[in-house]
Design an enzyme around this catalytic site. Structure first.
Site, short mmCIF file in Angstrom:
data_model
loop_
_atom_site.label_atom_id
_atom_site.label_comp_id
_atom_site.label_asym_id
_atom_site.label_seq_id
_atom_site.Cartn_x
_atom_site.Cartn_y
_atom_site.Cartn_z
N GLY A 22 12.30 -91.58 -32.21
CA GLY A 22 12.66 -91.05 -33.53
C GLY A 22 13.46 -92.06 -34.33
NE ARG A 25 12.17 -88.17 -40.99
CZ ARG A 25 11.41 -87.22 -41.52
NH1 ARG A 25 10.41 -87.55 -42.32
NH2 ARG A 25 11.64 -85.95 -41.28
CG ASN A 100 17.36 -89.67 -32.76
OD1 ASN A 100 18.29 -89.00 -33.18
ND2 ASN A 100 16.38 -90.12 -33.55
CB SER A 154 22.12 -80.05 -32.27
OG SER A 154 22.56 -79.20 -33.29
CE1 TYR A 167 16.78 -79.04 -33.85
CE2 TYR A 167 18.86 -77.89 -34.21
CZ TYR A 167 18.15 -79.07 -34.10
OH TYR A 167 18.78 -80.29 -34.22
CB ALA A 169 16.54 -72.01 -27.28
CE LYS A 171 17.98 -81.07 -31.06
NZ LYS A 171 17.66 -82.47 -30.75
N1 LIG Z 1 19.90 -83.84 -39.39
C1 LIG Z 1 20.63 -82.91 -38.79
O1 LIG Z 1 21.25 -82.07 -39.45
C2 LIG Z 1 20.76 -82.90 -37.28
C3 LIG Z 1 21.88 -82.25 -36.73
C4 LIG Z 1 22.01 -82.24 -35.35
C5 LIG Z 1 21.07 -82.84 -34.54
N2 LIG Z 1 19.99 -83.45 -35.12
C6 LIG Z 1 19.03 -84.07 -34.22
O2 LIG Z 1 19.03 -85.46 -34.46
C7 LIG Z 1 17.75 -86.00 -34.15
C8 LIG Z 1 17.28 -86.84 -35.31
O3 LIG Z 1 17.30 -86.03 -36.46
P1 LIG Z 1 17.17 -86.59 -37.94
O4 LIG Z 1 18.10 -85.80 -38.77
O5 LIG Z 1 17.25 -88.06 -37.94
O6 LIG Z 1 15.68 -86.09 -38.25
P2 LIG Z 1 14.44 -86.78 -39.00
O7 LIG Z 1 13.47 -85.67 -39.22
O8 LIG Z 1 14.89 -87.57 -40.18
O9 LIG Z 1 13.85 -87.78 -37.91
C9 LIG Z 1 13.22 -87.29 -36.76
C10 LIG Z 1 12.56 -88.43 -36.05
O10 LIG Z 1 11.92 -87.91 -34.87
C11 LIG Z 1 10.57 -88.36 -34.87
N3 LIG Z 1 9.72 -87.38 -34.17
C12 LIG Z 1 9.49 -86.09 -34.47
N4 LIG Z 1 8.63 -85.55 -33.58
C13 LIG Z 1 8.33 -86.53 -32.70
C14 LIG Z 1 7.50 -86.62 -31.56
N5 LIG Z 1 6.77 -85.58 -31.12
N6 LIG Z 1 7.43 -87.80 -30.89
C15 LIG Z 1 8.13 -88.87 -31.32
N7 LIG Z 1 8.91 -88.87 -32.40
C16 LIG Z 1 9.01 -87.71 -33.08
C17 LIG Z 1 10.18 -88.55 -36.32
O11 LIG Z 1 9.08 -89.44 -36.45
C18 LIG Z 1 11.48 -89.14 -36.87
O12 LIG Z 1 11.53 -90.52 -36.61
C19 LIG Z 1 16.85 -84.81 -33.83
O13 LIG Z 1 16.76 -84.67 -32.44
C20 LIG Z 1 17.60 -83.64 -34.43
O14 LIG Z 1 17.31 -82.44 -33.76
C21 LIG Z 1 19.82 -83.51 -36.47
#
Ligand SMILES: NC(=O)c1ccc[n+]([C@@H]2O[C@H](COP(=O)([O-])OP(=O)(O)OC[C@H]3O[C@@H](n4cnc5c(N)ncnc54)[C@H](O)[C@@H]3O)[C@@H](O)[C@H]2O)c1
Length: 260
Positions: A22, A25, A100, A154, A167, A169, A171
């Site tokens: 991930g 981005r 991630n 998270s 979601y 669950a 995490k």
């Molecule tokens: N943004 C928030 O508010 C937040 C809060 C807590 C935790 N998170 C967690 O942080 C992590 C990153 O989140 P973000 O905000 O950068 O999200 P984002 O949507 O900007 O990025 C998600 C990334 O995961 C990749 N991805 C999605 N499905 C995939 C798959 N099946 N295989 C490989 N790659 C995959 C996407 O290509 C992308 O690069 C996630 O695990 C999310 O659950 C996010």
């Protein structure tokens, strides 16, 4: 087997090799930026091809190959194996794994259709995908003599969010898994930790606010919760990576107590 390096005690990131799922981005990209800034090599695995552009940019700025991208679906072992193998063949091995990749695209699951694919998809990426990536990472790190894994869980891994039940669950599952890996330093010199942010202002929130482009009824709730700055997450990730006392979210201490 020759032990090349032990990266559980990372004093310097210069020359270390990191796989970031991930990393195309959002939070993953910000972690890649910092790894590159500190002199590490990164291999980005993401479902979106945007990671190709990110890797190209790092290489252009460095004037040499410091980054690679492979389109990866973390829910598939074959994809995970290919991703970590790429890090080994291009950069010599794996010291760091940032697990991630995550999704929230069926967050309003209590009131969505009774469609098997919805719950399967979110669990297959956030929980099962993370487990699959970690198992492949551990094999590579054991070969290397050690390593450090940081998973993105998270705040929803600890608390309830009624609008994001499935979601949350997934995490919680990540935290249970990370805690259960606390014995790994004894076995293969690999530490596993998790960061647990509240909301972060990334494109991820678009998937919380809408499903298939349609605004969710609770759309506004994300705007009422303070977001955590990216710098705080980066701080946490690099503390975990660089401090060899951090393992299994404080479980290291408990293991030591038992031994004494
Ligand atoms: N943004 C928030 O508010 C937040 C809060 C807590 C935790 N998170 C967690 O942080 C992590 C990153 O989140 P973000 O905000 O950068 O999200 P984002 O949507 O900007 O990025 C998600 C990334 O995961 C990749 N991805 C999605 N499905 C995939 C798959 N099946 N295989 C490989 N790659 C995959 C996407 O290509 C992308 O690069 C996630 O695990 C999310 O659950 C996010």
């Amino acid at each position: 087997m020759e032990i090349q390096s032990s990266s559980t005690d990372i004093a310097s990131f210069e020359g270390k090799v990191a796989v970031v799922t991930g990393g195309s981005r959002g939070i993953g990209k910000a972690i890649c930026d910092e790894l590159i800034r500190l002199g590490a090599k990164v291999v980005i695995g993401a479902i979106s091809d945007r990671g190709q552009k990110v890797a190209k940019q790092y290489n252009k700025e460095a004037g040499k190959k410091v980054a690679m991208f492979l389109r990866t679906d973390v829910s598939r072992y074959d994809d995970n194996k290919a991703l970590f193998q790429l890090a080994e063949s291009e950069f010599g091995g794996v010291d760091i794994a940032i697990l991630n990749a995550g999704t929230c695209d069926n967050s309003d699951n209590l009131f969505t259709p009774l469609d098997d694919k919805l719950e399967e998809r979110i669990f297959n990426v956030n929980a099962v995908g993370m487990i699959k990536s970690s198992k492949v990472a551990i094999l590579h790190m054991a070969k290397r003599g050690g390593g450090s894994i940081v998973c993105t869980s998270s705040a929803g891994g600890f608390y309830s969010i009624p609008a994001l039940t499935a979601y949350v669950a997934t995490k919680h599952a990540v935290i249970g898994y990370v805690r259960s890996c606390a014995f790994l330093p004894e076995v293969c010199n690999v530490r596993v930790n998790a960061v647990c942010p509240t909301f972060v202002d990334t494109e991820f929130l678009d998937n919380v606010r809408t499903v298939d482009g349609i605004p969710e009824p609770y759309y506004d709730f994300t705007d009422t919760i303070p977001t955590v700055p990216m710098s705080v997450i980066i701080d946490g990730v690099f503390k975990y990576l660089g401090d060899n006392t951090k393992n299994g979210i404080l479980y290291h201490k408990k293991i030591n107590k038992k031994k004494n």
